[in-house]
Motif scaffolding. Structure first.
Motif, PDB file in Angstrom:
ATOM      1  N   THR B  30     -13.492 -16.749 -42.498  1.00  0.00           N
ATOM      2  CA  THR B  30     -12.283 -16.695 -41.673  1.00  0.00           C
ATOM      3  C   THR B  30     -11.064 -16.382 -42.533  1.00  0.00           C
ATOM      4  O   THR B  30     -10.194 -15.611 -42.132  1.00  0.00           O
ATOM      5  N   LEU B  31     -11.029 -16.999 -43.721  1.00  0.00           N
ATOM      6  CA  LEU B  31      -9.893 -16.773 -44.625  1.00  0.00           C
ATOM      7  C   LEU B  31      -9.751 -15.294 -44.964  1.00  0.00           C
ATOM      8  O   LEU B  31      -8.658 -14.721 -44.885  1.00  0.00           O
ATOM      9  N   ILE B  32     -10.881 -14.667 -45.314  1.00  0.00           N
ATOM     10  CA  ILE B  32     -10.837 -13.255 -45.692  1.00  0.00           C
ATOM     11  C   ILE B  32     -10.346 -12.406 -44.524  1.00  0.00           C
ATOM     12  O   ILE B  32      -9.454 -11.563 -44.674  1.00  0.00           O
ATOM     13  N   ALA B  33     -10.886 -12.675 -43.345  1.00  0.00           N
ATOM     14  CA  ALA B  33     -10.483 -11.910 -42.166  1.00  0.00           C
ATOM     15  C   ALA B  33      -8.983 -12.063 -41.900  1.00  0.00           C
ATOM     16  O   ALA B  33      -8.276 -11.076 -41.665  1.00  0.00           O
ATOM     17  N   LEU B  34      -8.505 -13.323 -41.982  1.00  0.00           N
ATOM     18  CA  LEU B  34      -7.084 -13.571 -41.714  1.00  0.00           C
ATOM     19  C   LEU B  34      -6.185 -12.897 -42.743  1.00  0.00           C
ATOM     20  O   LEU B  34      -5.149 -12.324 -42.400  1.00  0.00           O
ATOM     21  N   GLN B  35      -6.580 -12.968 -44.010  1.00  0.00           N
ATOM     22  CA  GLN B  35      -5.742 -12.376 -45.049  1.00  0.00           C
ATOM     23  C   GLN B  35      -5.697 -10.855 -44.932  1.00  0.00           C
ATOM     24  O   GLN B  35      -4.656 -10.240 -45.146  1.00  0.00           O
ATOM     25  N   LEU B  36      -6.841 -10.250 -44.567  1.00  0.00           N
ATOM     26  CA  LEU B  36      -6.847  -8.797 -44.374  1.00  0.00           C
ATOM     27  C   LEU B  36      -5.908  -8.412 -43.227  1.00  0.00           C
ATOM     28  O   LEU B  36      -5.147  -7.451 -43.314  1.00  0.00           O
ATOM     29  N   LEU B  37      -5.963  -9.224 -42.176  1.00  0.00           N
ATOM     30  CA  LEU B  37      -5.078  -8.982 -41.031  1.00  0.00           C
ATOM     31  C   LEU B  37      -3.611  -9.081 -41.465  1.00  0.00           C
ATOM     32  O   LEU B  37      -2.771  -8.247 -41.112  1.00  0.00           O
ATOM     33  N   ALA B  38      -3.338 -10.114 -42.280  1.00  0.00           N
ATOM     34  CA  ALA B  38      -1.967 -10.323 -42.750  1.00  0.00           C
ATOM     35  C   ALA B  38      -1.513  -9.166 -43.638  1.00  0.00           C
ATOM     36  O   ALA B  38      -0.361  -8.732 -43.561  1.00  0.00           O
ATOM     37  N   ILE B  39      -2.422  -8.667 -44.470  1.00  0.00           N
ATOM     38  CA  ILE B  39      -2.077  -7.514 -45.325  1.00  0.00           C
ATOM     39  C   ILE B  39      -1.731  -6.310 -44.451  1.00  0.00           C
ATOM     40  O   ILE B  39      -0.753  -5.604 -44.682  1.00  0.00           O
ATOM     41  N   PHE B  40      -2.509  -6.132 -43.427  1.00  0.00           N
ATOM     42  CA  PHE B  40      -2.261  -5.038 -42.499  1.00  0.00           C
ATOM     43  C   PHE B  40      -0.865  -5.142 -41.891  1.00  0.00           C
ATOM     44  O   PHE B  40      -0.110  -4.172 -41.828  1.00  0.00           O
ATOM     45  N   PHE B  41      -0.492  -6.363 -41.476  1.00  0.00           N
ATOM     46  CA  PHE B  41       0.841  -6.566 -40.913  1.00  0.00           C
ATOM     47  C   PHE B  41       1.927  -6.330 -41.956  1.00  0.00           C
ATOM     48  O   PHE B  41       3.022  -5.877 -41.646  1.00  0.00           O
ATOM     49  N   SER B  42       1.585  -6.682 -43.207  1.00  0.00           N
ATOM     50  CA  SER B  42       2.601  -6.597 -44.260  1.00  0.00           C
ATOM     51  C   SER B  42       2.929  -5.159 -44.648  1.00  0.00           C
ATOM     52  O   SER B  42       3.947  -4.902 -45.272  1.00  0.00           O
ATOM     53  N   LEU B  43       2.038  -4.219 -44.325  1.00  0.00           N
ATOM     54  CA  LEU B  43       2.209  -2.843 -44.791  1.00  0.00           C
ATOM     55  C   LEU B  43       3.465  -2.201 -44.237  1.00  0.00           C
ATOM     56  O   LEU B  43       3.924  -1.187 -44.731  1.00  0.00           O
ATOM     57  N   ASN B  44       4.000  -2.816 -43.206  1.00  0.00           N
ATOM     58  CA  ASN B  44       5.232  -2.296 -42.642  1.00  0.00           C
ATOM     59  C   ASN B  44       6.463  -2.792 -43.400  1.00  0.00           C
ATOM     60  O   ASN B  44       7.577  -2.377 -43.122  1.00  0.00           O
ATOM     61  N   GLY B  45       6.227  -3.667 -44.335  1.00  0.00           N
ATOM     62  CA  GLY B  45       7.337  -4.242 -45.077  1.00  0.00           C
ATOM     63  C   GLY B  45       7.868  -5.477 -44.400  1.00  0.00           C
ATOM     64  O   GLY B  45       7.805  -5.601 -43.183  1.00  0.00           O
ATOM     65  N   VAL B  46       8.340  -6.435 -45.207  1.00  0.00           N
ATOM     66  CA  VAL B  46       8.859  -7.656 -44.598  1.00  0.00           C
ATOM     67  C   VAL B  46      10.355  -7.571 -44.347  1.00  0.00           C
ATOM     68  O   VAL B  46      10.931  -8.410 -43.676  1.00  0.00           O
ATOM     69  N   GLY B  47      10.961  -6.562 -44.908  1.00  0.00           N
ATOM     70  CA  GLY B  47      12.398  -6.393 -44.657  1.00  0.00           C
ATOM     71  C   GLY B  47      12.783  -4.993 -45.096  1.00  0.00           C
ATOM     72  O   GLY B  47      12.074  -4.334 -45.862  1.00  0.00           O
ATOM     73  N   SER B  48      13.868  -4.477 -44.592  1.00  0.00           N
ATOM     74  CA  SER B  48      14.239  -3.133 -45.025  1.00  0.00           C
ATOM     75  C   SER B  48      15.745  -2.944 -44.882  1.00  0.00           C
ATOM     76  O   SER B  48      16.411  -3.684 -44.154  1.00  0.00           O
ATOM     77  N   MET B  49      16.249  -2.009 -45.616  1.00  0.00           N
ATOM     78  CA  MET B  49      17.635  -1.602 -45.392  1.00  0.00           C
ATOM     79  C   MET B  49      17.719  -0.100 -45.648  1.00  0.00           C
ATOM     80  O   MET B  49      16.840   0.493 -46.266  1.00  0.00           O
ATOM     81  N   GLY B  50      18.714   0.475 -45.153  1.00  0.00           N
ATOM     82  CA  GLY B  50      18.805   1.915 -45.337  1.00  0.00           C
ATOM     83  C   GLY B  50      20.260   2.349 -45.396  1.00  0.00           C
ATOM     84  O   GLY B  50      21.150   1.657 -44.899  1.00  0.00           O
ATOM     85  N   SER B  51      20.509   3.446 -46.038  1.00  0.00           N
ATOM     86  CA  SER B  51      21.866   4.017 -46.007  1.00  0.00           C
ATOM     87  C   SER B  51      21.738   5.529 -46.092  1.00  0.00           C
ATOM     88  O   SER B  51      20.725   6.052 -46.565  1.00  0.00           O
ATOM     89  N   SER B  52      22.704   6.169 -45.618  1.00  0.00           N
ATOM     90  CA  SER B  52      22.620   7.638 -45.698  1.00  0.00           C
ATOM     91  C   SER B  52      24.018   8.239 -45.820  1.00  0.00           C
ATOM     92  O   SER B  52      25.008   7.675 -45.368  1.00  0.00           O
ATOM     93  N   SER B  53      24.076   9.325 -46.496  1.00  0.00           N
ATOM     94  CA  SER B  53      25.317  10.100 -46.544  1.00  0.00           C
ATOM     95  C   SER B  53      24.982  11.509 -46.055  1.00  0.00           C
ATOM     96  O   SER B  53      23.879  11.733 -45.557  1.00  0.00           O
ATOM     97  N   GLU B  54      25.861  12.433 -46.264  1.00  0.00           N
ATOM     98  CA  GLU B  54      25.620  13.783 -45.732  1.00  0.00           C
ATOM     99  C   GLU B  54      24.380  14.421 -46.311  1.00  0.00           C
ATOM    100  O   GLU B  54      23.563  15.008 -45.617  1.00  0.00           O
ATOM    101  N   SER B  55      24.207  14.232 -47.585  1.00  0.00           N
ATOM    102  CA  SER B  55      23.084  14.932 -48.202  1.00  0.00           C
ATOM    103  C   SER B  55      21.944  14.009 -48.620  1.00  0.00           C
ATOM    104  O   SER B  55      20.906  14.440 -49.069  1.00  0.00           O
TER     105      SER B  55
END
Lengths: 298, 249
Positions: B30-55
């Motif tokens: 069960t542990l392995i299954a749960l951790q794999l699932l958690a890794i899958f969820f984590s692939l989206n990142g736990v937080g993000s920020m972004g900035s952009s200018s013209e170029s």
């Protein structure tokens, strides 16, 4: 030494008393039959002996110790019953290995021989076994553990006739080689009475009879003949069971207080005297009324 | 008379512990299954920020094993409840046991499970890096490595194990209470969510006090002491509660 000593042992579930002031003593190195009707308190008694449950009042000593929460009792007592929880992750061989590690007197050779004889497969899992096979597997555990006190609660549930016979024979052979105290509760008294030395009969949570099997066979006697004559003979006697057979004939079981001379006179009066088998006697003794199920319809 | 076998509590606990590692093997699947699932969820990142200018456009994603750790804690809580249930508890009574040895070997088993859970949870970040290297199109910026900060790494494993074990102890306590009386199965969740509601109204700061006490301790020594004391209290009270429990089939 007494293996078990009970004094006014009582166990109540809510209001109902499964055991009610039960007192008895069991001597060591005997095979004892625990006999009683459904709900007489056999299983409750065995569970208290095994330390699974705590008595409500009274005293119990198993191997000179209080059994509840007692490691010594747990190490020297094995309780075999048909609702045993065996680990689902282990296969049958691994369960035997686990048991071998826990029970110091475990006989590995016996376990393996029985395992092969009853054609179990090492890779089988417990939950895949049929009811009879489960009971057979429990029996292997119970015999191989060689505990000073071995408790079998309805060990033959689901077993076919051949396996039951094998079981009784295996039990007897192992007991002779390694004497220990074995308590068997069973509904098939006629099948096990040859194994037993003592019988403990309980009724409504109380000890009713505790005596050697040999004595039980002579404990009561059946009289059959014309109702009037039989009634005359059974007056002032301790009547255990009555049944009317056809017209004007009846069969009455009474405590056997008759002398040899009484037998002779009874015979000449036309009363047929027959011994009562232990299993019939136990049925009569533990029934609530003297007429049995017939009373319901009368 | 066959001579009576004398057994010592420590021997029985050792035997039960070895037996449980084998018999309860499913919990690790069960542990392995749960951790794999958690890794899958984590692939989206736990937080993000972004900035952009013209170029220029820039997105920064944070990746961590936090979700895996959280899932592992949850796992520990659940398996602890699981091993207090009748099916597992009565398993012990097939062999040599009393209630104390049964509880002690359960605690040892949970401790072992927590170490395994803690180590694998921290290690899962490496699996995540490997997966991201192949499947996520990103420029790898920064991360902790064993070589750069070995002590931090070990500390991470250790504190994760402690948290996982704490949750296990809590689950064991909850499970034991439920075994004693089924009413606790309703009462305890009600208390748990009730505490959050009270917190929300602002009348008492129960949840945040408990949270701060356990999760924001900066001294490692104090942290260890806290974990040992709390887990010890949970296990010993479970032991006292269950010491008179009967075996019913």
């Amino acid at each position: 030494m007494n293996v078990i000593e009970c004094n006014r042992l009582t166990k109540a579930y809510g209001g109902a008393k499964a055991l009610n002031n039960l007192s008895f003593k069991l001597e060591e190195n005997k095979i004892i039959g625990l006999i009683g009707r459904n709900g007489a308190g056999k299983t409750t008694l065995l569970k208290i002996i095994a330390g699974f449950m705590k008595e409500t009042s009274g005293e119990i000593q198993v191997l000179a110790e209080k059994p509840f929460n007692n490691l010594t009792v747990s190490a020297n007592v094995i309780f075999i019953h048909d609702q045993m929880n065996l680990p689902t992750a282990l296969n049958l061989k691994e369960i035997l290995q686990a048991a071998a590690r826990f029970y110091e007197n475990w006989d590995d050779e016996l376990a393996n021989r029985l395992f092969d004889y009853f054609s179990f497969n090492s890779s089988q899992h417990y939950q895949g076994l049929s009811k009879g096979m489960k009971s057979t597997f429990h029996m292997i555990l119970g015999l191989s553990a060689r505990c000073s006190l071995t408790l079998f609660d309805e060990p033959t549930t689901g077993m076919d006739a051949a396996v039951r016979k094998d079981f009784y024979r295996a039990l007897l052979k192992d007991y002779i080689a390694h004497p220990r105290t074995i308590i068997i509760s069973s509904h098939h008294l006629n099948e096990i009475e040859d194994l037993l030395e003592d019988i403990l009969l309980i009724k409504d949570g109380k000890e009713y009879l505790h005596l050697p099997v040999a004595d039980l066979k002579e404990w009561a006697i059946g009289l059959q003949g014309k109702t009037a004559v039989v009634d005359e003979w059974t007056q002032n006697q301790e009547v255990i069971f009555t049944k009317s057979i056809g017209i004007d004939q009846s069969y009455v079981v009474v405590r056997n207080h008759f002398s040899e001379a009484d037998w002779q006179t009874a015979r000449t009066a036309g009363v047929v005297l027959t011994p009562v088998t232990s299993s019939d006697l136990c049925v009569y003794l533990t029934s609530k009324t003297t007429g049995g199920i017939d009373d319901v319809f009368n | 008379m066959m001579s009576l076998t004398k057994v010592r509590l420590t021997d029985v606990v050792k035997k039960q512990y070895a037996y449980k590692l084998k018999a309860y093997i499913q919990v690790f699947t069960t542990l392995i299954a749960l951790q794999l699932l958690a890794i899958f969820f984590s692939l989206n990142g736990v937080g993000s920020m972004g900035s952009s200018s013209e170029s220029l456009e820039m997105d920064v994603h944070y990746y961590s094993a936090d979700i895996v750790v959280f899932f592992t804690m949850l796992w520990s809580f659940i398996i602890a409840i699981l091993i207090t249930t009748k099916a597992y508890r009565n398993d012990d009574f097939v062999f040599v046991t009393n209630r104390v040895s049964s509880n002690l070997s359960n605690a040892l088993f949970l401790l072992t499970a927590s170490v395994i859970g803690g180590v694998t949870a921290i290690m899962s970040s490496y699996l995540m890096k490997v997966i991201m290297y192949f499947f996520v199109d990103a420029q790898y910026l920064n991360g902790t490595s064993i070589m750069a900060a070995p002590m931090e790494w070990l500390l991470g494993i250790f504190s994760t194990t402690c948290y996982v074990f704490l949750l296990g102890a809590l689950g064991y306590w909850v499970g034991t209470l439920i075994q004693i009386n089924k009413a606790f199965a309703l009462l305890l969740p009600a208390l748990f969510f009730g505490a959050f509601i009270v917190e929300g109204t602002g009348t008492a700061k129960l949840v945040s006090t408990v949270y701060d006490f356990i999760f924001t301790e900066s001294s490692i020594l104090l942290f260890i002491v806290k974990i040992i004391v709390i887990a010890g209290l949970l296990f010993s009270s479970s032991m006292v509660f269950s010491n008179r429990m009967e075996v019913k089939q």
